[in-house]
Scaffold this active site. Sequence first.
Site, short mmCIF file in Angstrom:
data_model
loop_
_atom_site.label_atom_id
_atom_site.label_comp_id
_atom_site.label_asym_id
_atom_site.label_seq_id
_atom_site.Cartn_x
_atom_site.Cartn_y
_atom_site.Cartn_z
N SER A 1 0.82 -1.21 0.00
CA SER A 1 0.00 0.00 0.00
C SER A 1 0.87 1.27 0.00
O SER A 1 1.64 1.49 -0.92
CB SER A 1 -0.96 -0.04 1.20
OG SER A 1 -1.92 0.98 1.11
N ASP B 1 -10.68 -4.48 -3.93
CA ASP B 1 -10.05 -3.53 -3.02
C ASP B 1 -10.88 -2.25 -2.97
O ASP B 1 -11.09 -1.59 -3.98
CB ASP B 1 -8.63 -3.20 -3.52
CG ASP B 1 -7.79 -2.49 -2.48
OD1 ASP B 1 -8.34 -1.61 -1.78
OD2 ASP B 1 -6.58 -2.78 -2.39
N HIS C 1 -8.39 -4.85 0.63
CA HIS C 1 -7.13 -4.14 0.82
C HIS C 1 -6.26 -4.75 1.92
O HIS C 1 -5.03 -4.68 1.84
CB HIS C 1 -7.40 -2.66 1.14
CG HIS C 1 -6.19 -1.79 1.03
ND1 HIS C 1 -5.55 -1.55 -0.16
CD2 HIS C 1 -5.49 -1.10 1.97
CE1 HIS C 1 -4.52 -0.75 0.03
NE2 HIS C 1 -4.45 -0.47 1.32
#
Length: 343
Positions: free
Chosen positions: A159, A224, A253
């Site tokens: 991320s 996500d 996610h």
Amino acid sequence: MLFAKIPRERKNMGGMTSSVAAKFAFFPPSPPSYKVVTDEVTGLLLLAPFPHRENVEIHKLQTRRGTEIMAMYVRHPMANSTLIYSHGNAADLGQMYELFIELSIHLKVNLMGYDYTGYGQSTGKPSEHNTYGDIEAVYKCIEETYGSKQEDVILYGQSVGSGPTLDLASRLPLLRAVVLHSPILSGLRVMYAVKKTYWFDIYKNIDKITYVDCPILIIHGTLDEVVDCCHGKQLWELCKNKYEPLWVEGGNHCDLEHYPEYIRHLKKFITTVERLPPRKSVDRREKPRQSTEPPKSQSKKTSSSKLRISFDHHLGRSRTSVDCHDKTRKSVEIVDNRVPSDS
């Protein structure tokens, strides 16, 4: 106030910049999920409440930006590679500890995880450029303390961690490989489908990935809800050295490591890149790319630095994180129960 004075002609972007800052304000767990203690017998640093492990070493590292960050090194006796893991926005070493142990075991790699400036027991305040200084300090540590060579290093960014990962990878021409887990194109592109890079954008991965020569694996969940899967897919299209990506069907996610295909595909990638012959530097008739940031002492003097997004003043105001900040990371040991062992 998020910015220094914004030129009048740029005020129409003010709402957009505020949204980007709100989305990407850093969320270190508060309070930190661990403490640093010194073993009375050995004098070694430990992360409490975790018991001492012979193959885990804790470090305090000084960064070029004047902060001190915490890092943990997990040694594997059969490792041929060292993986530097840059975690997501709302985690710290305490939450990642068991995951790092399990990844080292299943992937047969040495693993160095670290907390960004302002995370866990690291000092200072989080910022984009502090994360760049943080990962540089970690890389320096594995070189000087453990003798790792650039061609044996794999950078893993999850991320927001894809930002420091690609920044460093773009400046290491002999790097073994890169893994991008739910990566972002850039901070602004998480919020808006813009077609160009703006001056106030952060973590400009879309521009930096083209400078990375080594094999890149991209892993992203198809469902996500934080960073759309299109980010991973577009970054994959921009890779020079593509490896078969993993689009985790139904993955969100924060849960990809709980899918059996995650660890299976990751194992396959690392086995593949470890079998490749050592890479030779491309003769570009230039030195490796320098950091995108001027030294801290100079940055205060440059007018362009005043235009950069500053998260430091916004940490207490934003309530939206780019990562799941209220869940502790779970061990991949749960996943591996469903994954066939290597033959």
